[in-house]
Design a protein around this motif. Structure first.
Motif, PDB file in Angstrom:
ATOM      1  N   UNK A  43       0.828  -1.199   0.000  1.00  9.87           N
ATOM      2  CA  UNK A  43       0.000   0.000   0.000  1.00  9.87           C
ATOM      3  C   UNK A  43       0.866   1.255   0.000  1.00  9.87           C
TER       4      UNK A  43
ATOM      5  N   UNK B 250       2.107   1.572  -3.484  1.00  9.70           N
ATOM      6  CA  UNK B 250       1.039   2.008  -4.383  1.00  9.70           C
ATOM      7  C   UNK B 250       0.812   3.513  -4.215  1.00  9.70           C
TER       8      UNK B 250
ATOM      9  N   UNK C 226       5.135  -3.333 -10.190  1.00  7.48           N
ATOM     10  CA  UNK C 226       3.688  -3.113 -10.077  1.00  7.48           C
ATOM     11  C   UNK C 226       3.051  -3.127 -11.466  1.00  7.48           C
ATOM     12  N   UNK C 227       1.869  -3.688 -11.517  1.00  2.00           N
ATOM     13  CA  UNK C 227       1.132  -3.749 -12.776  1.00  2.00           C
ATOM     14  C   UNK C 227       0.039  -2.693 -12.728  1.00  2.00           C
TER      15      UNK C 227
ATOM     16  N   UNK D  79      -3.270  -1.792 -13.159  1.00  2.00           N
ATOM     17  CA  UNK D  79      -4.542  -2.492 -13.337  1.00  2.00           C
ATOM     18  C   UNK D  79      -5.629  -1.565 -13.861  1.00  2.00           C
TER      19      UNK D  79
ATOM     20  N   UNK E 150      -6.277  -1.206  -0.304  1.00  2.00           N
ATOM     21  CA  UNK E 150      -5.425  -2.365  -0.006  1.00  2.00           C
ATOM     22  C   UNK E 150      -5.576  -3.421  -1.108  1.00  2.00           C
TER      23      UNK E 150
ATOM     24  N   UNK F  19      -6.416  -2.960  -4.187  1.00  2.00           N
ATOM     25  CA  UNK F  19      -5.753  -2.475  -5.401  1.00  2.00           C
ATOM     26  C   UNK F  19      -4.234  -2.636  -5.299  1.00  2.00           C
ATOM     27  N   UNK F  20      -3.693  -2.315  -4.130  1.00  2.00           N
ATOM     28  CA  UNK F  20      -2.243  -2.395  -3.962  1.00  2.00           C
ATOM     29  C   UNK F  20      -1.758  -3.842  -4.075  1.00  2.00           C
ATOM     30  N   UNK F  21      -2.436  -4.747  -3.408  1.00  2.00           N
ATOM     31  CA  UNK F  21      -1.987  -6.144  -3.427  1.00  2.00           C
ATOM     32  C   UNK F  21      -2.166  -6.749  -4.822  1.00  2.00           C
ATOM     33  N   UNK F  22      -3.301  -6.464  -5.442  1.00  2.00           N
ATOM     34  CA  UNK F  22      -3.536  -7.012  -6.784  1.00  2.00           C
ATOM     35  C   UNK F  22      -2.530  -6.450  -7.782  1.00  2.00           C
ATOM     36  N   UNK F  23      -2.208  -5.163  -7.634  1.00  2.00           N
ATOM     37  CA  UNK F  23      -1.257  -4.549  -8.561  1.00  2.00           C
ATOM     38  C   UNK F  23       0.147  -5.122  -8.367  1.00  2.00           C
ATOM     39  N   UNK F  24       0.501  -5.327  -7.141  1.00  2.00           N
ATOM     40  CA  UNK F  24       1.857  -5.801  -6.868  1.00  2.00           C
ATOM     41  C   UNK F  24       2.062  -7.231  -7.368  1.00  2.00           C
ATOM     42  N   UNK F  25       1.044  -8.067  -7.186  1.00  2.00           N
ATOM     43  CA  UNK F  25       1.210  -9.485  -7.510  1.00  2.00           C
ATOM     44  C   UNK F  25       0.470  -9.902  -8.775  1.00  2.00           C
TER      45      UNK F  25
ATOM     46  N   UNK G 283      -3.886 -10.282   1.326  1.00  2.00           N
ATOM     47  CA  UNK G 283      -2.891 -11.154   0.689  1.00  2.00           C
ATOM     48  C   UNK G 283      -3.319 -12.610   0.799  1.00  2.00           C
TER      49      UNK G 283
END
Lengths: 335, 399
Positions: free
Chosen positions: A6, A9, A37-38, A40, B97, B99-105, B161
């Motif tokens: 977070x 991000x 980071x992707x 999305x 949260x 968005x951050x976790x999905x973006x990272x992984x 996560x």
């Protein structure tokens, strides 16, 4: 310590705290993570208000969170244990005058071992099933107990849970791993709470220690920002120095290269009765409040509160005996 | 409630007064709250300033709410939970949260019919998060364990996560991953795990971690007889994909051929290709093109080379690069090719659409030929890319 997802991000979004931003800019690991980071899509800037959800916290949980502290710690009680910001649900298996035996508990009953006692929702003070890993209990100080959540009726938990481990699960079974993690979490809390409040073996007077550090009474007013009469009281030992004052003296002694640390060399040992009183759950919230206000760790806040309560007693020229009303003293020094 | 009943002032210090003895008549002795002889000492002034700063919302102490009870101003999200229902603050935190976790992984949206870029995608994900069979327990656990919003945020990171990992584990591929790890761990005299995490080698011929190509693993698997135990892809029960004996033989063969310690993910990928877990032609992902190849395929099939050449000619350089690393994740492709991850994703979709349009999606021979061409194209670049299939795990080791 690396930033979490977070933080990263928010760094990418440009909304991160300055501390996070400066860390990421200096940390190759975080920079690499940022690159991974992707995108999305769907930036928060374009988000509308969150859509309400219908789910609610279980009513029993809400009620439990509003319970008052009990008069005394008893076997069968369910508490939230806490040290600094780490927490764990615990069950009091038994207690004595010096501490209690705590078993880790959790709402993750799907990970219960065969010997874990699962308290169903009718018996649970939370109104939802609670697992008690009584076989993994450990001796702990009272000072861990922060929030009382209710009592589980009967002694079934203690009686069933303390049976020897059944070898029916492999060490790598998810349930075994989870149980071990619970115990590790409890052990970590206990270790953190096991501060050593005893004073130096042979306490020296402040004047003696400061003399060895190359400081004189004349240095005190400027060093501590106090007037001369107060400095004299400190020098003579009529008043116990506060935590901040000791810290200032430590700094001054270090600057002189004397190798003397006044905070470790002065002051009487803290009485066990005082420490026992301070460990009672009734002080927990106020210790945490003091820690928050002064940006201290919980241990430092406890140490300071104990020292100040003792200082109050000494200053009032009371005898430092078991009869001292440590509760009254703590009531004065804690916010 | 575990709250002190004392009256609190702005400092939260209660109504405690100076005891009035000579010892306390000159100054504050404990640096927090005592005012004596008509003046505040410096530490009280400092504490007042801090309290004002906190109340004005310009900052907050590390501890969050001081008395352990959620306050609606300092800890709005936790206060909502303690009031009984997640409200805007909690949901906004959860949305960020996720968005951050999905973006990272690079996790897909939990609703297979949605993508993250759609309007309302995060609200939909939150709905799934709570509608999940564990949703209620997650909410209750957060309410019971969290002590302030900072703590709640940290807990949410872990919970989300775990949620995504559970979603991933529930797939046939995820179950194969776990089953393979169980087999490896269940044969400590044959297989050994070495650092970094999830790298495996043979006990009787230990090797250092390395990168092993799909082709090597595929070839090694091809030399072993495996009787595959078929299970429904959506089956709930954990079933072995082959007998223990065959599993061990397959893993041993791959590790011998690898000549290095191989990552579990690579082993699983090869097995998945062999047992047909990747054979999902109706929703082909371009990153599975290589894995789609049955072991017996001949890339010399009549006409395949010509068709592949025709398709290859229509691809851009970037599309060729992405196709060359088709079996890798978006992050790895981005790292290997230098193309931004978001672009990689777009390119993959574009290539998949193109293959579909040309009717090549199910033509394994054409796909194999095409991928070989793309790899040659990549190899011919002036600066050959280094396949980072090992670096992903190394890079993640700090997190």
């Amino acid at each position: 310590m690396h930033s979490d997802e977070l933080d990263l991000m928010e760094f990418i979004d440009g909304t991160a705290d300055a501390a996070v931003a400066s860390h990421v800019e200096a940390c190759p690991g975080c920079q690499r993570a940022v690159r991974q980071f992707v995108d999305l899509g769907g930036s928060p800037a374009a988000w509308s208000d969150p859509r309400p959800v219908e789910v609610e916290v279980s009513p029993g949980v809400v009620q439990a969170l509003e319970r008052d502290l009990p008069e005394q710690v008893r076997a069968g009680q369910l508490w939230r244990a806490r040290w600094d910001i780490e927490t764990l649900l615990v069950y009091v298996v038994r207690f004595d005058s010096s501490g209690c035996q705590l078993a880790p508990a959790s709402l993750d009953v799907q990970l219960a071992e065969p010997r874990t006692r699962v308290v169903d929702e009718d018996e649970s003070p939370l109104g939802v099933p609670v697992g008690v890993w009584a076989g993994r209990s450990l001796q702990a100080p009272f000072s861990l107990l922060e929030r009382y959540l209710g009592t589980i009726d009967g002694n079934a938990v203690a009686a069933d849970g303390l049976t020897p481990a059944a070898d029916d699960l492999t060490p790598l079974d998810d349930r075994t791993v989870y149980a071990e993690r619970l115990r590790d979490a409890l052990r970590d809390l206990i270790t953190a709470a096991a501060w050593e409040p005893a004073g130096p073996p042979e306490p020296l007077s402040l004047a003696t220690v400061l003399g060895r550090a190359g400081l004189t009474m004349a240095d005190l007013p400027d060093l501590l920002g106090i007037d001369v009469p107060t400095a004299l009281d400190l020098w003579r030992g009529d008043v116990a120095p506060s935590g901040e004052q000791l810290a200032a003296l430590d700094t001054a002694a270090e600057a002189r290269g004397s190798g003397v640390v006044p905070s470790q060399a002065t002051g009487p040992a803290l009485p066990p009765e005082l420490l026992l009183e301070l460990a009672r759950p009734r002080w927990k919230a106020r210790v945490l409040a003091a820690a928050s206000m002064r940006d201290l760790s919980e241990e430092a806040a406890r140490r300071a509160a104990a020292a100040e309560a003792l200082g109050l007693t000494l200053a009032a020229r009371r005898r430092r005996t078991a009869e001292s009303d440590w509760g009254e003293m703590l009531d004065r020094v804690l916010p | 409630m575990a709250r002190s009943t004392r009256t609190s002032n702005v400092l939260g210090t209660g109504s405690t007064a100076c005891v009035g003895s000579r010892a306390f008549s000159a100054c504050c002795i404990r640096g927090s709250a005592w005012a004596v002889a008509g003046r505040w000492c410096a530490c009280v002034v400092e504490a007042l300033a801090e309290a004002t700063r906190i109340q004005s919302g310009r900052g907050r102490p590390r501890w969050g709410s001081t008395l352990g009870d959620a306050s609606s101003t300092q800890d709005p999200a936790l206060a909502e939970l303690h009031a009984g229902q997640p409200g805007p603050a909690m949901l906004e935190l959860l949305r960020r949260v996720i968005r951050a976790v999905a973006s990272r992984h690079n996790y897909p949206h939990p609703d297979p019919d949605m993508t993250w870029s759609e309007v309302g995608a995060y609200d939909a994900a939150i709905s799934v998060f709570f509608a999940d069979k564990d949703g209620q327990r997650r909410l209750d656990t957060l309410a019971v364990d969290a002590t302030n919003d900072d703590h709640l945020r940290a807990m949410l990171m872990s919970v989300v996560r775990n949620w995504f990992r559970d979603l991933a584990r529930a797939t046939p591929r995820g179950r194969l991953h776990r089953a393979t790890r169980r087999t490896l761990r269940g044969e400590p005299e044959v297989f050994a795990e070495i650092a970094p995490k999830d790298f495996w080698t043979l006990c009787d011929d230990p090797q250092d971690p390395g990168v092993v190509s799909d082709a090597v693993l595929d070839a090694a698997l091809g030399q072993v007889e495996i009787v595959v135990i078929r299970a429904r892809p959506d089956g709930v029960n954990e079933r072995p994909w082959a007998s223990r004996e065959h599993q061990v033989a397959a893993l041993r063969s791959m590790l011998q051929a690898a000549a290095c310690a191989a990552h579990l993910k690579d082993l699983v990928h090869a097995i998945a290709a062999r047992i047909g877990l990747l054979n999902r032609p109706t929703r082909l992902e371009i990153d599975e093109v290589g894995a789609e190849l049955p072991r017996t395929i001949s890339i010399d099939d009549e006409g395949a080379a010509e068709r592949a050449q025709a398709i290859y000619a229509e691809l851009s350089d970037r599309e060729r690069l992405v196709l060359a690393y088709g079996e890798e994740t978006v992050r790895d492709i981005a790292a290997a090719t230098g193309i931004p991850p978001s672009s990689v994703q777009d390119i993959r979709k574009r290539v998949a659409a193109a293959l579909d349009r040309m009717g090549a999606v199910d033509d394994h021979a054409v796909l194999a030929e095409l991928r070989a061409m793309c790899r040659e194209f990549d190899a011919a670049r002036t600066q050959p890319a280094v396949l980072p299939s090992g670096s992903r795990e190394w890079g993640d080791s700090g997190y």
